[in-house]
Design an enzyme around this catalytic site. Sequence first.
Site, PDB file in Angstrom:
ATOM      1  N   ARG A 120      -4.500   0.549  -0.484  1.00  0.00           N
ATOM      2  CA  ARG A 120      -4.570  -0.613  -0.586  1.00  0.00           C
ATOM      3  C   ARG A 120      -4.276  -1.152  -1.893  1.00  0.00           C
ATOM      4  O   ARG A 120      -5.027  -1.233  -2.839  1.00  0.00           O
ATOM      5  CB  ARG A 120      -4.985  -1.675   0.240  1.00  0.00           C
ATOM      6  CG  ARG A 120      -4.149  -2.972   0.531  1.00  0.00           C
ATOM      7  CD  ARG A 120      -5.755  -3.625   1.426  1.00  0.00           C
ATOM      8  NE  ARG A 120      -5.205  -5.318   1.108  1.00  0.00           N
ATOM      9  CZ  ARG A 120      -6.209  -6.353   2.007  1.00  0.00           C
ATOM     10  NH1 ARG A 120      -7.097  -5.797   1.607  1.00  0.00           N
ATOM     11  NH2 ARG A 120      -5.580  -7.266   1.390  1.00  0.00           N
ATOM     12  N   SER A 151      -3.932  -4.571  -3.453  1.00  0.00           N
ATOM     13  CA  SER A 151      -4.088  -6.364  -2.686  1.00  0.00           C
ATOM     14  C   SER A 151      -3.617  -7.511  -3.524  1.00  0.00           C
ATOM     15  O   SER A 151      -3.646  -7.421  -4.456  1.00  0.00           O
ATOM     16  CB  SER A 151      -5.763  -6.221  -1.919  1.00  0.00           C
ATOM     17  OG  SER A 151      -6.831  -5.711  -1.726  1.00  0.00           O
ATOM     18  N   SER A 165      12.386 -10.416  -9.436  1.00  0.00           N
ATOM     19  CA  SER A 165      13.437  -8.953 -10.436  1.00  0.00           C
ATOM     20  C   SER A 165      14.773 -10.148  -9.492  1.00  0.00           C
ATOM     21  O   SER A 165      14.983 -10.301  -8.109  1.00  0.00           O
ATOM     22  CB  SER A 165      13.734  -7.425 -10.158  1.00  0.00           C
ATOM     23  OG  SER A 165      14.098  -7.150 -11.522  1.00  0.00           O
ATOM     24  N   GLY A 166      15.713  -9.200  -9.898  1.00  0.00           N
ATOM     25  CA  GLY A 166      16.872  -9.869  -9.333  1.00  0.00           C
ATOM     26  C   GLY A 166      17.989  -8.857  -9.119  1.00  0.00           C
ATOM     27  O   GLY A 166      19.294  -9.093  -8.886  1.00  0.00           O
ATOM     28  N   GLY A 186       4.341  -3.384   1.984  1.00  0.00           N
ATOM     29  CA  GLY A 186       5.461  -4.351   1.257  1.00  0.00           C
ATOM     30  C   GLY A 186       5.019  -5.745   1.670  1.00  0.00           C
ATOM     31  O   GLY A 186       3.371  -6.150   1.508  1.00  0.00           O
ATOM     32  N   CYS A 197       0.683  -0.734  -0.131  1.00  0.00           N
ATOM     33  CA  CYS A 197       0.341  -0.071   0.182  1.00  0.00           C
ATOM     34  C   CYS A 197       0.896   1.349  -0.259  1.00  0.00           C
ATOM     35  O   CYS A 197       2.258   0.927  -0.362  1.00  0.00           O
ATOM     36  CB  CYS A 197      -0.844  -0.039   1.062  1.00  0.00           C
ATOM     37  SG  CYS A 197      -0.303   0.268   3.028  1.00  0.00           S
TER      38      CYS A 197
END
Length: 641
Positions: free
Chosen positions: A50, A52, A371-372, A80, A2
């Site tokens: 938010r 979701s 992702s790296g 997070g 969020c």
Amino acid sequence: MCGLLGLLTTDGTSDDAVARVDSAMHCLRHRGPDEHGTWHDGDLVYGFNRLSIIDIAHSHQPLRWGPPESPERYALTFNGEIYNYVELRAELAEKYGAQFATEGDSETIVAAYHYWGTEAVRRLRGMFAFAIWDTETRELFLARDPFGIKPLFLATGTGGTAFGSEKKSLLELADLIGIGTELDPRAVEHYTVLQYVPEPETLHKEIRRLESGCYARVRPGGRPEITRYFEPTFPVRPFAAGRERDRYREIAEALEDSVAKHMRADVTVGSFLSGGIDSTAVAALAMRHNPNLITFTTGFEREGYSEVDVAAESAAAIGARHVVKVVSPAEFAAAIPEIVWYLDDPVADPALVPLWFVAKEARKHVKVVLSGEGADELFGGYTIYREPLSLKPFEYLPKPLRRAAGKLSERIPEGTRGKSLLHRGSMTLEERYYGNARSFNDAQLRAVLRDFRPEWTHQDVTAPIYARSAGWDPVARMQHLDLFTWLRGDILVKADKMTMANSLELRVPFLDPEVFRVASQVPLDQKITKNTTKYALRQALEGIVPPHVLHRAKLGFPVPLRHWLRGPELFEWARAVIAESGTEHLLDKAAVGRMLDEHREGRVDHSRRLWTVLVFMIWHGIFVEQRIVPDIQEPAYPVEV
């Protein structure tokens, strides 16, 4: 996931404070268009948007939780994901009888805080910036993840403390909390040298960031008390002869476990895919959990500046469906004002532009991507990390001779072979290395900045970090420095801002505590060799990453900026940016114009320095002059019925 905003007042909330927070949340709609609202409790106002991802039907924010005797003691707002929340929930239920009303990760954070106190943040595997309000003690607890994947801005004035996911939301509340909006000249100079604004600074003097790996406690009328809870160290453990494969297996297993946990979601998860080893490894491991994985990459309308073909070959090798976005120079230039608005503070890394476009494309298909990012800092992937090997002979010279070599290099004409080697060899690691971004030297800064202060140097930023790594091998010290500078100042900022601008969640499995634990123990000879970087990681990924990628050099999303600024693609655009900018009091615009002309004529490659200045000028036009008004297509909130 969020966008959060909060205000802890000095003397109690008011209807006006609640309304102001609610209004300021609208510039964060992109971070969470699925739900929106505010909540207040005497001294505190929360605003939240938010996106979701987990437990979509529940886990609404602010989330209330408490023990049975006080079931709504705490209020959480959280940006997070916690990837080990399933395991933590089970442990909290078994040890303490903790009860949960949802199936999400948010309750786990609050329960962990209740039973473990501030130690809870050390138990969380994930990316996070969150606030917990204790309604009984009237104390606010703020925390940010160990590596700084998720942002958290802070400002404290006479009216209280505001905190939020983006700086622009705090600027909306500046008068309410009693702070000024003047620029920080030292931060401007740091940006010009480094290409990003280093933590905890921002370009606004009275707004700062809670640093990665830190938490803060604050009470109404007080100032945040900040504590560092995570300090990355490199306790190198040499590989035992004949047991190298065991260590490679340990690395592979840690990464595989991290990717598995990062796949936890109630929505579709895709993956970014360049032509390099890091993103390919993540995508290949993700395929084990989602055989229908979609991968995404981007390229440019210029031959030799695209990894599209290699990425497509990788996607075919692992069996993923692949989506490509090709960006034209016109699209590139047109997107800059909008991108800079989303950034909050300028970041002069042109790679964020293709990242913006690939995120926009990915959001048409998925809500989460892997992702790296972080692999290079953890496993020794940057070519510059090989520099200590090439400069090692200089270490045997007495200091006077090394300084003499430096003086000699100053008299050698530019472009002469050996000049750079002598110059770099004359300096200590602390003097010469301040991260991957090296834009202006002092002479160039003096020519461009109106208020150049030679006492404000990169060592303001790097010296305290180097002091904490005394005695380590030079590559470990460079990695440690990059974790606190380039990674969290550039790499993770552009990753968070460009994906969240498109309401897309980006997850980075390499930046996981368990992956870091095994990576931090890798010795120097297993990171850097004469011929390659990330040696141990490459060995660990045999059989996971296709052979055509396994030993290929990292390119990421290369941008043909040097060529575009010399030609019709961007030269006139750059000239117009300089001419229209109202930064005369900060920059010598005539000097910048001369740099552009020299670059066009091919006399000097000024592309990196020009881009640093051009991005700042656009930022200044948006946030200071308010002359540039980007066309922001913010998502609409759901209609309540």
